[in-house]
Design a protein around this motif. Structure first.
Motif, PDB file in Angstrom:
ATOM      1  N   ILE A   1       0.780   6.616  10.769  1.00  0.00           N
ATOM      2  CA  ILE A   1       0.600   8.037  10.453  1.00  0.00           C
ATOM      3  C   ILE A   1       0.497   8.241   8.948  1.00  0.00           C
ATOM      4  O   ILE A   1      -0.414   8.926   8.453  1.00  0.00           O
ATOM      5  N   VAL A   2       1.428   7.648   8.215  1.00  0.00           N
ATOM      6  CA  VAL A   2       1.454   7.826   6.755  1.00  0.00           C
ATOM      7  C   VAL A   2       0.222   7.205   6.116  1.00  0.00           C
ATOM      8  O   VAL A   2      -0.434   7.819   5.259  1.00  0.00           O
ATOM      9  N   ALA A   3      -0.119   5.975   6.515  1.00  0.00           N
ATOM     10  CA  ALA A   3      -1.242   5.267   5.891  1.00  0.00           C
ATOM     11  C   ALA A   3      -2.556   6.017   6.083  1.00  0.00           C
ATOM     12  O   ALA A   3      -3.331   6.205   5.134  1.00  0.00           O
ATOM     13  N   ILE A   4      -2.808   6.463   7.311  1.00  0.00           N
ATOM     14  CA  ILE A   4      -4.073   7.158   7.592  1.00  0.00           C
ATOM     15  C   ILE A   4      -4.114   8.514   6.898  1.00  0.00           C
ATOM     16  O   ILE A   4      -5.129   8.889   6.293  1.00  0.00           O
ATOM     17  N   SER A   5      -3.010   9.253   6.951  1.00  0.00           N
ATOM     18  CA  SER A   5      -2.979  10.602   6.369  1.00  0.00           C
ATOM     19  C   SER A   5      -3.117  10.561   4.854  1.00  0.00           C
ATOM     20  O   SER A   5      -3.893  11.327   4.267  1.00  0.00           O
ATOM     21  N   LEU A   6      -2.362   9.666   4.204  1.00  0.00           N
ATOM     22  CA  LEU A   6      -2.483   9.541   2.743  1.00  0.00           C
ATOM     23  C   LEU A   6      -3.873   9.022   2.371  1.00  0.00           C
ATOM     24  O   LEU A   6      -4.480   9.494   1.397  1.00  0.00           O
ATOM     25  N   GLY A   7      -4.366   8.055   3.132  1.00  0.00           N
ATOM     26  CA  GLY A   7      -5.684   7.504   2.831  1.00  0.00           C
ATOM     27  C   GLY A   7      -6.777   8.552   2.928  1.00  0.00           C
ATOM     28  O   GLY A   7      -7.651   8.646   2.054  1.00  0.00           O
TER      29      GLY A   7
ATOM     30  N   ILE B   1      -0.291  15.713  11.443  1.00  0.00           N
ATOM     31  CA  ILE B   1       0.142  16.495  12.616  1.00  0.00           C
ATOM     32  C   ILE B   1      -0.512  15.959  13.889  1.00  0.00           C
ATOM     33  O   ILE B   1       0.151  15.759  14.917  1.00  0.00           O
ATOM     34  N   LEU B   2      -1.830  15.701  13.830  1.00  0.00           N
ATOM     35  CA  LEU B   2      -2.526  15.223  15.030  1.00  0.00           C
ATOM     36  C   LEU B   2      -2.050  13.833  15.438  1.00  0.00           C
ATOM     37  O   LEU B   2      -1.819  13.557  16.626  1.00  0.00           O
ATOM     38  N   LEU B   3      -1.878  12.946  14.467  1.00  0.00           N
ATOM     39  CA  LEU B   3      -1.411  11.601  14.786  1.00  0.00           C
ATOM     40  C   LEU B   3       0.013  11.631  15.334  1.00  0.00           C
ATOM     41  O   LEU B   3       0.363  10.867  16.238  1.00  0.00           O
ATOM     42  N   ASN B   4       0.828  12.520  14.782  1.00  0.00           N
ATOM     43  CA  ASN B   4       2.208  12.636  15.260  1.00  0.00           C
ATOM     44  C   ASN B   4       2.253  13.100  16.717  1.00  0.00           C
ATOM     45  O   ASN B   4       3.139  12.716  17.483  1.00  0.00           O
ATOM     46  N   ILE B   5       1.270  13.917  17.111  1.00  0.00           N
ATOM     47  CA  ILE B   5       1.221  14.414  18.488  1.00  0.00           C
ATOM     48  C   ILE B   5       0.693  13.346  19.441  1.00  0.00           C
ATOM     49  O   ILE B   5       1.246  13.123  20.530  1.00  0.00           O
ATOM     50  N   PHE B   6      -0.361  12.642  19.027  1.00  0.00           N
ATOM     51  CA  PHE B   6      -1.071  11.775  19.956  1.00  0.00           C
ATOM     52  C   PHE B   6      -0.608  10.322  19.938  1.00  0.00           C
ATOM     53  O   PHE B   6      -0.895   9.579  20.884  1.00  0.00           O
ATOM     54  N   LEU B   7       0.098   9.877  18.880  1.00  0.00           N
ATOM     55  CA  LEU B   7       0.636   8.518  18.914  1.00  0.00           C
ATOM     56  C   LEU B   7       1.951   8.542  19.680  1.00  0.00           C
ATOM     57  O   LEU B   7       2.886   9.235  19.284  1.00  0.00           O
ATOM     58  N   PRO B   8       2.077   7.809  20.749  1.00  0.00           N
ATOM     59  CA  PRO B   8       3.280   7.895  21.583  1.00  0.00           C
ATOM     60  C   PRO B   8       4.524   7.369  20.879  1.00  0.00           C
ATOM     61  O   PRO B   8       4.458   6.465  20.057  1.00  0.00           O
ATOM     62  N   GLU B   9       5.654   7.960  21.226  1.00  0.00           N
ATOM     63  CA  GLU B   9       6.928   7.542  20.651  1.00  0.00           C
ATOM     64  C   GLU B   9       7.295   6.127  21.079  1.00  0.00           C
ATOM     65  O   GLU B   9       8.155   5.502  20.469  1.00  0.00           O
TER      66      GLU B   9
ATOM     67  N   VAL C   1       8.317  12.683   9.464  1.00  0.00           N
ATOM     68  CA  VAL C   1       7.209  11.853   8.996  1.00  0.00           C
ATOM     69  C   VAL C   1       6.029  12.717   8.564  1.00  0.00           C
ATOM     70  O   VAL C   1       5.313  12.399   7.599  1.00  0.00           O
ATOM     71  N   VAL C   2       5.807  13.840   9.248  1.00  0.00           N
ATOM     72  CA  VAL C   2       4.746  14.770   8.853  1.00  0.00           C
ATOM     73  C   VAL C   2       5.108  15.459   7.538  1.00  0.00           C
ATOM     74  O   VAL C   2       4.305  15.509   6.605  1.00  0.00           O
ATOM     75  N   THR C   3       6.332  15.981   7.475  1.00  0.00           N
ATOM     76  CA  THR C   3       6.781  16.664   6.259  1.00  0.00           C
ATOM     77  C   THR C   3       6.744  15.735   5.057  1.00  0.00           C
ATOM     78  O   THR C   3       6.252  16.097   3.985  1.00  0.00           O
ATOM     79  N   GLY C   4       7.271  14.525   5.218  1.00  0.00           N
ATOM     80  CA  GLY C   4       7.296  13.574   4.109  1.00  0.00           C
ATOM     81  C   GLY C   4       5.910  13.211   3.624  1.00  0.00           C
ATOM     82  O   GLY C   4       5.667  13.100   2.417  1.00  0.00           O
ATOM     83  N   THR C   5       4.979  13.046   4.567  1.00  0.00           N
ATOM     84  CA  THR C   5       3.600  12.709   4.195  1.00  0.00           C
ATOM     85  C   THR C   5       2.955  13.833   3.392  1.00  0.00           C
ATOM     86  O   THR C   5       2.315  13.594   2.358  1.00  0.00           O
TER      87      THR C   5
ATOM     88  N   THR D   1      -4.892  19.717   2.994  1.00  0.00           N
ATOM     89  CA  THR D   1      -5.341  20.124   4.327  1.00  0.00           C
ATOM     90  C   THR D   1      -5.722  18.914   5.166  1.00  0.00           C
ATOM     91  O   THR D   1      -5.306  18.786   6.321  1.00  0.00           O
ATOM     92  N   VAL D   2      -6.507  18.012   4.586  1.00  0.00           N
ATOM     93  CA  VAL D   2      -6.939  16.823   5.316  1.00  0.00           C
ATOM     94  C   VAL D   2      -5.734  15.985   5.738  1.00  0.00           C
ATOM     95  O   VAL D   2      -5.596  15.587   6.896  1.00  0.00           O
ATOM     96  N   GLY D   3      -4.843  15.703   4.780  1.00  0.00           N
ATOM     97  CA  GLY D   3      -3.672  14.884   5.069  1.00  0.00           C
ATOM     98  C   GLY D   3      -2.747  15.538   6.081  1.00  0.00           C
ATOM     99  O   GLY D   3      -2.197  14.858   6.956  1.00  0.00           O
ATOM    100  N   ALA D   4      -2.577  16.855   5.977  1.00  0.00           N
ATOM    101  CA  ALA D   4      -1.680  17.568   6.890  1.00  0.00           C
ATOM    102  C   ALA D   4      -2.216  17.533   8.313  1.00  0.00           C
ATOM    103  O   ALA D   4      -1.467  17.251   9.263  1.00  0.00           O
ATOM    104  N   PHE D   5      -3.501  17.817   8.480  1.00  0.00           N
ATOM    105  CA  PHE D   5      -4.078  17.797   9.822  1.00  0.00           C
ATOM    106  C   PHE D   5      -4.012  16.391  10.432  1.00  0.00           C
ATOM    107  O   PHE D   5      -3.699  16.227  11.616  1.00  0.00           O
ATOM    108  N   CYS D   6      -4.286  15.378   9.626  1.00  0.00           N
ATOM    109  CA  CYS D   6      -4.198  14.004  10.127  1.00  0.00           C
ATOM    110  C   CYS D   6      -2.772  13.680  10.582  1.00  0.00           C
ATOM    111  O   CYS D   6      -2.560  13.115  11.654  1.00  0.00           O
TER     112      CYS D   6
END
Length: 475
Positions: free
Chosen positions: A399-405, A440-448, A152-156, A433-438
């Motif tokens: 994750i995708v919506a926030i990062s792309l936005g 990665i961070l969301l992928n870490i902190f949003l629980p599975e 999901v991070v790579t695709g975004t 840079t903005v999208g990547a950091f968003c």
């Protein structure tokens, strides 16, 4: 990269020459020419774009020569194997489109503070030189990296790359940055001709026409532009007969602010390359699990990173394993790694003659834009495909919506960063840079557990959100 525990796709046994077979000269040269044809535009286009957008026209012939030269050397290293370096597969190395947007940002940053051609290029190649060592290190820890940089991070990030580059392609279609006739009907007509030619040729079942569609489209557009008086051969720059590769010809500079966005792309570059190497292994009828496979992937990624170090040393942009050449292997039935030696020789030979770059530099921007619109759009679609395979359930959608936005929002309204300190402003003005950091961070902190809830709430058989895995990663 395919999960070792997952069922592995199978390809029909249509190989005429296997990985270790040695085709006779005619067969090897014919296969090599098709690989060069399929990859030539991809190798030179990033350099043409960066040179044109940053106003480095005087250096473009030499830079194009170096792009071809290092692609040849990198292809040889990847196929020949030197100790732990090289996959030993028929993998062509070429200039990566993934880095264009962040390299343009770095170039504009240097240009804004009054830097000339040498300073721009010395900074670009300096930061790429050091950033490439990130891939060198990560190549040995690809399994752990996949836990942090998930699909999901790579695709975004890949989707964001493609979308952020669309502006460059459309601007070229309209005439190019700073053109007096920006948006003129003649410009859009030339771009449309190239675009339609590529689309029409892709409708044919003939694989040669499909493989050569971009080259044919650019050639036709160039000829029509010349017939219309849009190509001035008298303006052909004076270049030496032979390009001499000079390490760090423009000097060596470094800038932390420009380095960070490039480093981010080198975080995901190994994952893309691992997928391409896996597909190549499948097509070449090599193992895609077990110790040999893992060793091949690590060695291939190590070669990718070191080849990018070599590219920066010889004044070229970062390199990556080209995916389109997997299709050429399927088409020709030739998977022999010895063919890569012929490919390398042809690319090095082409790279020694700067006149090739000088002629290509005369290509009108609308002609180039008509082709790059498809290329950049394809990058975005590749990212969307990865996201679809990852599953667009609630967690991933967030994750995708926030990062792309965030990424596209910063690109569209850069004023939102004006209150940031200058150093942070320069780092985060890149949408990648903005999208990547968003992401990665969301992928870490949003629980599975979000995903588990989705599976409880929906019937997987009936849900329209169910992911249909594509068994062919080369498409």
């Amino acid at each position: 990269m395919s999960d070792a525990q997952a069922p592995q796709p199978r390809y029909k046994s249509d190989l005429i020459y296997g990985l270790e077979d040695r085709p006779h000269f005619t067969a090897a040269m014919f296969a090599a020419l098709q690989h060069v044809l399929a990859s030539f535009v991809g190798i030179i286009t990033p350099t043409l774009i960066v040179g044109g957008v940053l106003g480095l026209e005087s250096e473009v012939p030499y830079l194009v020569s170096m792009a071809l030269f290092v692609s040849g050397l990198g292809t040889f290293v990847q196929a020949r194997r030197f100790g732990p370096v090289g996959s030993g597969l028929l993998c062509l190395q070429g200039t990566s489109f993934s880095f264009i947007s962040v390299i343009l940002s770095a170039g504009f940053m240097v240009k804004a503070r009054g830097g000339g051609t040498d300073e721009i290029l010395s900074t670009i190649f300096g930061i790429c030189f050091f950033a490439a060592f990130i891939e060198v290190v990560l190549s040995q820890f690809i399994g752990k990296l996949r836990k942090l940089i998930t699909p999901v991070v790579t695709g975004t990030i890949i989707t964001l790359m493609g979308l952020s580059l669309i502006k460059v392609a459309v601007t070229d279609m309209a005439g190019g940055y700073g053109a007096a006739d920006l948006g003129a009907a003649s410009n859009m007509g030339l771009a449309a001709l190239v675009l339609l030619t590529i689309v029409v040729l892709n409708r044919f079942n003939n694989p040669f026409l499909r493989l050569g569609s971009i080259v044919i489209g650019l050639t036709l557009g160039f000829i029509v532009a010349w017939w219309l008086g849009r190509v001035d051969l008298a303006a052909l720059p004076q270049v030496p007969l032979v390009s001499v590769p000079v390490p760090f010809k423009y000097g060596f500079s470094f800038d932390w602010v420009a380095f960070i966005p490039v480093a981010v792309i080198f975080l995901i570059s190994p994952l893309e390359a691992a997928g391409d190497l896996t597909a190549n292994s499948m097509i070449s009828q090599q193992p895609v699990k077990g110790p040999l496979y893992i060793k091949r992937i690590k060695s291939g990624l190590l070669a990718d990173g070191l080849n990018s170090v070599m590219a920066a040393t010889f004044n070229s942009l970062p390199m990556v394993t080209f995916a389109q050449n997997n299709g050429v292997i399927q088409l020709t039935g030739v998977a022999s790694r010895y063919v890569a030696y012929f490919i390398a020789g042809l690319l090095v030979l082409l790279g020694l003659f700067p006149m090739i770059g000088a002629v290509l530099q005369l290509m009108p921007k609308p002609v180039l834009g008509g082709a790059t619109l498809i290329m950049f759009g394809t990058v975005a679609v590749a990212g969307i495909k990865i996201l679809a395979e990852a599953g667009l359930h609630r967690r991933n959608v967030l994750i995708v919506a926030i990062s792309l936005g965030m990424g596209l929002g910063v690109a569209a309204v850069p004023e939102v960063l004006r209150e940031l300190p200058k150093a942070l402003h320069n780092i985060f003005e890149s949408p990648i840079t903005v999208g990547a950091f968003c992401a990665i961070l969301l992928n870490i902190f949003l629980p599975e557990e979000f995903m588990e809830l989705e599976e409880d709430e929906f019937d997987p058989e009936a849900s329209t959100l169910k992911v249909m895995q594509d068994p062919d990663p080369t498409k």
